[in-house]
Motif scaffolding. Structure first.
Motif, PDB file in Angstrom:
ATOM      1  N   THR A  47       0.877  -1.341   0.090  1.00  0.00           N
ATOM      2  CA  THR A  47       0.027  -0.092  -0.032  1.00  0.00           C
ATOM      3  C   THR A  47       0.885   1.106   0.016  1.00  0.00           C
ATOM      4  OG1 THR A  47      -0.170   0.017   2.469  1.00  0.00           O
ATOM      5  CG2 THR A  47      -1.985  -1.085   1.167  1.00  0.00           C
ATOM      6  N   VAL A  48       0.328   2.527  -0.559  1.00  0.00           N
ATOM      7  CA  VAL A  48       1.362   3.878  -0.478  1.00  0.00           C
ATOM      8  C   VAL A  48       0.243   4.598   0.204  1.00  0.00           C
ATOM      9  CG1 VAL A  48       1.677   5.479  -1.795  1.00  0.00           C
ATOM     10  CG2 VAL A  48       2.388   3.186  -2.722  1.00  0.00           C
ATOM     11  N   PRO A  49       0.484   5.176   1.499  1.00  0.00           N
ATOM     12  CA  PRO A  49      -0.440   5.952   2.237  1.00  0.00           C
ATOM     13  C   PRO A  49      -0.502   7.205   1.495  1.00  0.00           C
ATOM     14  CG  PRO A  49       1.647   5.750   3.393  1.00  0.00           C
ATOM     15  CD  PRO A  49       1.608   4.866   2.116  1.00  0.00           C
ATOM     16  N   THR A  50      -1.852   7.824   1.697  1.00  0.00           N
ATOM     17  CA  THR A  50      -2.218   9.001   1.275  1.00  0.00           C
ATOM     18  C   THR A  50      -1.284  10.481   1.757  1.00  0.00           C
ATOM     19  OG1 THR A  50      -4.374   8.563   0.846  1.00  0.00           O
ATOM     20  CG2 THR A  50      -4.110  10.908   0.955  1.00  0.00           C
ATOM     21  N   GLY A  51      -0.964  11.306   1.011  1.00  0.00           N
ATOM     22  CA  GLY A  51      -0.286  12.626   1.538  1.00  0.00           C
ATOM     23  C   GLY A  51       1.229  12.359   2.113  1.00  0.00           C
ATOM     24  N   GLN A  52       1.799  11.293   1.921  1.00  0.00           N
ATOM     25  CA  GLN A  52       3.135  11.181   2.222  1.00  0.00           C
ATOM     26  C   GLN A  52       4.173  10.886   1.020  1.00  0.00           C
ATOM     27  OE1 GLN A  52       3.433   7.912   5.157  1.00  0.00           O
ATOM     28  NE2 GLN A  52       2.067   8.648   6.392  1.00  0.00           N
ATOM     29  N   VAL A  53       5.424  10.805   1.376  1.00  0.00           N
ATOM     30  CA  VAL A  53       6.384  10.741   0.320  1.00  0.00           C
ATOM     31  C   VAL A  53       6.775   9.274   0.433  1.00  0.00           C
ATOM     32  CG1 VAL A  53       8.639  11.359  -0.393  1.00  0.00           C
ATOM     33  CG2 VAL A  53       7.104  13.032   0.564  1.00  0.00           C
ATOM     34  N   THR A  54       6.321   8.444  -0.577  1.00  0.00           N
ATOM     35  CA  THR A  54       6.936   7.060  -0.547  1.00  0.00           C
ATOM     36  C   THR A  54       7.723   6.886  -1.517  1.00  0.00           C
ATOM     37  OG1 THR A  54       4.843   6.322   0.197  1.00  0.00           O
ATOM     38  CG2 THR A  54       6.281   4.574  -0.779  1.00  0.00           C
ATOM     39  N   GLY A  55       8.889   6.334  -0.973  1.00  0.00           N
ATOM     40  CA  GLY A  55      10.131   5.961  -1.812  1.00  0.00           C
ATOM     41  C   GLY A  55       9.939   4.577  -2.515  1.00  0.00           C
ATOM     42  N   GLU A 222      16.685   7.483   2.889  1.00  0.00           N
ATOM     43  CA  GLU A 222      16.431   8.489   4.007  1.00  0.00           C
ATOM     44  C   GLU A 222      15.668   9.563   4.166  1.00  0.00           C
ATOM     45  OE1 GLU A 222      17.733   6.669   6.603  1.00  0.00           O
ATOM     46  OE2 GLU A 222      19.426   5.633   5.644  1.00  0.00           O
ATOM     47  N   ARG A 223      15.477  10.013   2.812  1.00  0.00           N
ATOM     48  CA  ARG A 223      14.579  11.251   2.719  1.00  0.00           C
ATOM     49  C   ARG A 223      12.920  11.191   2.857  1.00  0.00           C
ATOM     50  NH1 ARG A 223      17.664  15.669   1.487  1.00  0.00           N
ATOM     51  NH2 ARG A 223      19.614  15.313   0.873  1.00  0.00           N
ATOM     52  N   CYS A 224      12.506   9.547   2.712  1.00  0.00           N
ATOM     53  CA  CYS A 224      11.114   9.351   2.553  1.00  0.00           C
ATOM     54  C   CYS A 224      10.483   9.146   3.781  1.00  0.00           C
ATOM     55  CB  CYS A 224      11.130   8.115   1.692  1.00  0.00           C
ATOM     56  SG  CYS A 224      11.911   8.361   0.114  1.00  0.00           S
ATOM     57  N   HIS A 225       9.024   9.386   3.933  1.00  0.00           N
ATOM     58  CA  HIS A 225       8.278   8.902   4.927  1.00  0.00           C
ATOM     59  C   HIS A 225       8.516   7.404   5.093  1.00  0.00           C
ATOM     60  CE1 HIS A 225       6.115  12.825   4.271  1.00  0.00           C
ATOM     61  NE2 HIS A 225       6.822  12.987   5.348  1.00  0.00           N
ATOM     62  N   ARG A 226       8.088   6.594   3.923  1.00  0.00           N
ATOM     63  CA  ARG A 226       7.900   5.490   3.953  1.00  0.00           C
ATOM     64  C   ARG A 226       8.615   4.862   2.625  1.00  0.00           C
ATOM     65  NH1 ARG A 226       3.993   2.588   6.900  1.00  0.00           N
ATOM     66  NH2 ARG A 226       4.061   0.766   4.935  1.00  0.00           N
ATOM     67  N   LEU A 227       8.833   3.506   2.675  1.00  0.00           N
ATOM     68  CA  LEU A 227       9.575   3.042   1.705  1.00  0.00           C
ATOM     69  C   LEU A 227       9.017   1.660   0.987  1.00  0.00           C
ATOM     70  CD1 LEU A 227      13.185   3.271   3.290  1.00  0.00           C
ATOM     71  CD2 LEU A 227      12.491   4.740   1.342  1.00  0.00           C
ATOM     72  N   LEU A 228       9.050   1.457  -0.266  1.00  0.00           N
ATOM     73  CA  LEU A 228       8.878   0.190  -0.506  1.00  0.00           C
ATOM     74  C   LEU A 228      10.251  -0.196  -1.115  1.00  0.00           C
ATOM     75  CD1 LEU A 228       5.679   0.802  -2.760  1.00  0.00           C
ATOM     76  CD2 LEU A 228       6.080  -0.456  -0.602  1.00  0.00           C
ATOM     77  N   LEU A 229      10.937  -1.433  -0.761  1.00  0.00           N
ATOM     78  CA  LEU A 229      12.193  -1.883  -1.488  1.00  0.00           C
ATOM     79  C   LEU A 229      12.168  -2.948  -2.149  1.00  0.00           C
ATOM     80  CD1 LEU A 229      14.557  -1.889   1.861  1.00  0.00           C
ATOM     81  CD2 LEU A 229      14.034  -0.025   0.106  1.00  0.00           C
ATOM     82  N   MET A 230      12.501  -2.718  -3.705  1.00  0.00           N
ATOM     83  CA  MET A 230      12.284  -3.795  -4.544  1.00  0.00           C
ATOM     84  C   MET A 230      13.854  -4.370  -4.997  1.00  0.00           C
ATOM     85  SD  MET A 230       9.970  -2.584  -7.427  1.00  0.00           S
ATOM     86  CE  MET A 230       9.551  -3.904  -8.156  1.00  0.00           C
ATOM     87  N   ARG A 231      13.367  -5.615  -5.262  1.00  0.00           N
ATOM     88  CA  ARG A 231      14.287  -6.444  -5.942  1.00  0.00           C
ATOM     89  C   ARG A 231      13.835  -7.649  -6.881  1.00  0.00           C
ATOM     90  NH1 ARG A 231      17.211 -11.268  -4.602  1.00  0.00           N
ATOM     91  NH2 ARG A 231      19.117 -11.266  -5.392  1.00  0.00           N
ATOM     92  N   GLU A 232      14.331  -7.939  -7.959  1.00  0.00           N
ATOM     93  CA  GLU A 232      13.915  -8.599  -9.019  1.00  0.00           C
ATOM     94  C   GLU A 232      12.489  -8.854  -8.846  1.00  0.00           C
ATOM     95  OE1 GLU A 232      16.344 -12.140  -8.112  1.00  0.00           O
ATOM     96  OE2 GLU A 232      18.186 -11.034  -8.801  1.00  0.00           O
ATOM     97  N   GLY A 233      11.744  -7.975  -9.180  1.00  0.00           N
ATOM     98  CA  GLY A 233      10.371  -7.818  -9.377  1.00  0.00           C
ATOM     99  C   GLY A 233       9.603  -8.418  -8.123  1.00  0.00           C
ATOM    100  N   GLU A 234      10.041  -8.120  -6.800  1.00  0.00           N
ATOM    101  CA  GLU A 234       9.504  -8.416  -5.557  1.00  0.00           C
ATOM    102  C   GLU A 234       9.717  -7.492  -4.628  1.00  0.00           C
ATOM    103  OE1 GLU A 234      11.001 -12.088  -4.459  1.00  0.00           O
ATOM    104  OE2 GLU A 234       9.914 -13.180  -6.060  1.00  0.00           O
TER     105      GLU A 234
END
Ligand SMILES: Nc1ncnc2c1ncn2[C@@H]1O[C@H](COP(=O)(O)OP(=O)(O)OP(=O)(O)O)[C@@H](O)[C@H]1O
Length: 280
Positions: A47-55, A222-234
């Protein structure tokens, strides 16, 4: 270490069982995408929360652009569930609510900054009746990206960072609720990168805009509120920078990422051995 508190974080989390779901701008379930003969996104849930900076961070080729294309509705062969601003991704009603900036700045070199914006504003707000609104929107977008001093300069004569900011200004014209930015800081010097990240945070804080920003530079995490860390399509992890470091007992997000990669590799190796053992 930089810490960005998201506006409304505590209020949002106070009265719901699952804060990410209840305030989500994007919800993906079993999201899978095939490009050519390869599965590029592999059953993603996030999920990506509303109103935040997601990396959206991960190495080159891990699928960041493909995921962004799926979110803005330009990617073919997407299966699973992908809700964006409460509607299925690609729904025509989302077009005016999403701003998408691709890796290549989409500006006309032979037009000035203002002429570029006038052109796109005319597409968004056509007709004489919108003349005043167009001018206001263009002035504001130029101010937003700090290009007032270069408004009459030809785009082709701008630096790479300035051209990126013109592209961003175009995306801001329609006051989108969701901004999807594909590696907006790639190739920029540290000062410009810092200024752009400050701008992203201003947009989120002042307008409640949701920003999804991809990068393969881990220090930008480090500059994001939240992160999605990806690798090889996951998706390896979905967390705040603080929680990622804490959970993995590391000093930086980069170390946490490497830790997660090692763990994923070990799991994959174990699964391969088990499969081998169970073969008749
Ligand atoms: N048009 C295409 N046809 C087939 N495969 C593609 C196509 N475009 C990209 N791919 C493959 O999809 C995978 C993911 O690519 P994608 O561009 O989404 O990665 P990325 O993480 O955004 O990379 P980068 O950081 O280098 O931009 C890569 O393995 C790439 O080779």
């Amino acid at each position: 270490m930089m810490n960005y508190a998201a506006a409304g974080d505590s209020a949002d989390t106070a009265d719901s069982g699952d804060p990410a779901q209840s305030t989500a701008a994007i919800i993906a379930q079993s999201l899978t995408t095939v490009r050519g003969d390869r599965q590029v996104l592999k059953a993603l849930d996030f999920t990506v929360p509303t109103g935040q900076v997601t990396g959206l961070l991960g190495p080159s080729g891990c699928g960041k652009t493909t995921l962004m294309r799926a979110i803005v509705g330009t990617q073919a062969k997407v299966t699973g569930t992908l809700q964006v601003l409460g509607r299925p991704a690609g729904d025509p009603a989302l077009r005016s609510r999403i701003g998408y900036v691709t890796q290549a700045p989409s500006v006309y070199d032979d037009l000035t900054v203002r002429q570029n914006l006038d052109y796109f504003a005319a597409v968004l707000l056509p007709g004489r009746a919108h003349r005043h609104d167009r001018r206001t929107a263009v002035d504001r977008a130029i101010e937003d990206v700090d290009l007032a001093d270069h408004a009459d300069a030809l785009a082709g004569r701008l630096s790479g960072g300035q051209r990126s900011r013109v592209s961003l200004a175009v995306a801001l014209l329609g006051t989108p609720e969701l901004l999807v930015l594909d590696e907006p800081t790639v190739g920029l010097d540290p000062v410009l990168r810092r200024d752009l990240w400050n701008l992203f945070h201003r947009i989120a804080a002042d307008r409640g805009t949701t920003l999804l920003i991809s990068s393969h530079v881990m220090d930008e995490a480090e500059r994001c509120h939240r992160l999605l860390l990806m690798r090889e399509g996951e998706i390896l992890a979905e967390d705040t920078p603080d929680d990622l470091r804490r959970r993995n007992d590391t000093a930086t997000v980069e170390e946490a990422f490497l830790h997660l990669v090692d763990a994923a590799n070990e799991r994959a190796a174990r699964a391969a051995v088990e499969e081998q053992e169970h073969r008749p």
